[in-house]
Design an enzyme around this catalytic site. Structure first.
Site, mmCIF file in Angstrom:
data_model
loop_
_atom_site.group_PDB
_atom_site.id
_atom_site.type_symbol
_atom_site.label_atom_id
_atom_site.label_comp_id
_atom_site.label_asym_id
_atom_site.label_seq_id
_atom_site.Cartn_x
_atom_site.Cartn_y
_atom_site.Cartn_z
ATOM 1 N N CYS A 21 0.843 -1.198 0.000
ATOM 2 C CA CYS A 21 0.000 0.000 0.000
ATOM 3 C C CYS A 21 0.876 1.245 0.000
ATOM 4 C CB CYS A 21 -0.940 0.014 1.206
ATOM 5 S SG CYS A 21 -2.061 1.444 1.229
ATOM 6 N N CYS A 46 -0.549 4.278 1.845
ATOM 7 C CA CYS A 46 -0.380 4.259 3.304
ATOM 8 C C CYS A 46 1.056 4.549 3.707
ATOM 9 C CB CYS A 46 -0.772 2.883 3.855
ATOM 10 S SG CYS A 46 -2.420 2.320 3.400
ATOM 11 N N ASP A 47 1.993 3.805 3.120
ATOM 12 C CA ASP A 47 3.373 3.789 3.603
ATOM 13 C C ASP A 47 4.317 4.717 2.850
ATOM 14 O OD1 ASP A 47 2.404 1.812 5.291
ATOM 15 O OD2 ASP A 47 3.015 0.182 3.967
#
Length: 382
Positions: free
Chosen positions: A212, A215-216
Site C-alpha cells: 500500500c 499508506c506507507d
C-alpha cells in the site's frame, strides 16, 4: 482508563478506518502523523518493528495494521441474532453501491468487510470515473461511504470466514466469531494483492516491503525505493513515489502494459530507472529490507540497495471460502451471468470477485447495482 495511540499517515485509508472504528465505539485516542513527524516515525518503528501504518497502541499491546477482529474483541459488540434480508460481503465500489440500491428497496441490509473501499483505496489518482476530472481512490470511496451512512444500513468491519445454507437462510461466520443470518448474500469482496513469491517475503512485509504505497509512501521520503510491476497501478505508484523518494527503480517482469498517458509521464521523470524483462530473485537485510537481487532475461543478476519495495503485480480473488458454494472459473473468480446471478439461488456477486472481464471501479459499481436489483426480485418471489 485504557490509553490508545494511533500512528498513521495523512492519506492512509486503513488509518482512517481504524480511527473511525474507535470513534464509533467512543474510544478516546491520540493520533500521531508519522508521515510528517520523523521522530514519531522512528518511535513507531522501535515499538512495533514495522515500517508501515497504521500501528495502534492499546496500553502496552501493539496492534499492527487495521486488525478489525482484534479491535472488535477489545471494543466491539456482539452481533444481533436478527435475520437480515441481504448480507453484502465486501465494501468496495460494488458492495457499497449494492447497499445503496438495497436500502432504496427497503431491504434490511448488512455489509461486512475488512475495510471500506476495497482495492480502489490503492489508487493515487483516478481519471476515468464519471463526474470527476481526477480524484484519489480514498476520496472517491469516502464519498461512497458517506452516501451509505446516510441510509438505514448496518456496516460492520470484520472478515467473513464461511457461508453455509440452512434451508432458506444463509448462515455466515466471521473471524470475530460472530454469526449472521440472511436470506440473500451478495458477494463483492474483490481481490487481494499477489505476492512476489520470493524467499522470506513474509518477514519483510511492513519492514520495507509494502502493498500500500498510499499508506506507507510518506515514510520513504528521501529514500531509495522500487516498484514492481508494469501496469497502470505500478506506473501510478512509481510516478507518485518519484515526488517523495530520492530514487525509484521500476522493475518490470516483461514489458510495460500501462496506458500511454502514464508512459508519457514516466518518460519525463529523471529519478525513475526502468528495469524491463527483470524480476526480483532475492530480498536482503536483517530486520529491515536493505536491498534486492534482480535477474534479467539473460540470467544476469544485479544487487540493488533499497529502503523499500512496493508490490504492484496484480491481484487474486478473495474466494477461498466459496469452494463448493458457487461455481468458479479456473482463476477462482465467481461465475456470474449478465445480471450478477451465481450458480446458487439466493447468492449474487459483483465487482472484481466475479468472472466479468473488465476490472474497473465504474463497472464494479454498476454491477453492484444490478446484483442488488436481482436480489430484490429474488426476495419478492420467495
Amino acid at each position: 482508563m485504557t490509553k490508545v495511540t494511533v500512528y498513521s499517515t495523512k492519506n492512509c485509508p486503513y488509518c482512517r478506518m481504524a480511527k473511525a472504528f474507535l470513534e464509533k465505539y467512543g474510544v478516546p485516542y491520540e493520533s500521531i502523523d508519522v508521515g510528517t513527524d520523523e521522530n514519531a516515525a522512528l518511535k513507531m518503528i522501535e515499538l512495533s518493528g514495522q515500517r508501515g501504518v497504521p500501528v495502534i497502541m492499546v496500553d502496552n499491546e501493539v496492534i499492527v495494521g487495521f486488525d478489525a477482529p482484534r479491535l472488535n474483541e477489545l471494543f466491539g459488540e456482539t452481533e444481533a441474532t436478527d435475520i437480515y434480508g441481504v448480507l453484502i460481503v465486501g465494501a468496495g465500489p460494488a458492495g457499497l453501491t449494492a447497499a445503496v440500491y438495497c436500502a432504496r428497496k427497503m431491504l434490511n441490509t448488512m455489509v461486512i468487510s475488512e475495510n471500506i473501499g476495497g482495492q480502489a483505496l490503492e489508487s493515487w489518482a483516478i481519471e476515468n470515473y464519471m463526474g470527476y476530472r481526477m480524484i484519489s481512490g480514498e476520496d472517491l470511496m469516502k464519498k461512497f461511504e458517506e452516501h451509505v451512512r446516510t441510509l438505514n444500513i448496518r456496516l460492520e468491519l470484520d472478515k467473513v470466514v464461511s457461508i453455509t445454507r440452512e434451508e432458506d437462510v444463509f448462515v455466515v461466520k466471521t473471524l470475530s466469531d460472530n454469526t449472521i443470518r440472511a436470506r440473500v448474500v451478495i458477494l463483492t469482496q474483490g481481490n487481494r494483492p499477489k505476492k512476489l513469491g520470493v524467499a522470506n517475503e513474509e518477514h519483510y512485509l511492513g519492514r520495507g516491503l509494502s502493498i500500500c504505497s498510499t499508506c506507507d509512501g510518506p515514510l520513504y521520503k528521501g529514500k531509495m525505493v522500487a516498484v514492481v510491476g508494469g501496469g497502470n497501478s505500478a506506473l501510478q505508484t512509481a510516478l507518485e513515489m518519484s515526488d517523495i523518494a530520492k530514487s525509484v527503480s521500476l522493475i518490470v517482469r516483461s514489458s510495460i502494459r500501462a496506458d500511454p498517458v502514464y508512459v508519457e509521464k514516466l518518460n519525463t521523470r529523471k529519478n525513475i530507472t526502468v528495469h524491463k524483462n527483470t524480476m526480483i530473485t532475492a530480498l536482503h537485510g536483517e530486520k529491515f529490507l536493505s536491498g534486492v537481487t534482480i535477474k534479467d532475461e539473460l540470467g544476469t543478476e544485479q544487487k540493488i540497495s533499497l529502503d523499500g519495495v512496493f508490490i504492484e503485480i496484480g491481484w487474486l480473488p478473495n474466494s477461498e471460502m466459496l469452494e463448493g458454494l458457487v461455481d468458479m472459473n479456473d482463476k477462482k473468480e465467481v461465475v456470474v451471468d449478465i445480471n450478477g446471478c451465481t450458480s446458487a439461488p439466493g447468492i449474487f456477486a459483483a465487482g472484481d470477485i466475479t468472472s466479468a472481464k473488465s476490472k474497473q471501479i465504474i463497472i464494479a459499481a454498476g454491477d453492484g447495482a444490478k446484483a442488488a436489483l436481482e436480489a430484490f426480485e429474488y426476495l419478492v418471489k420467495q
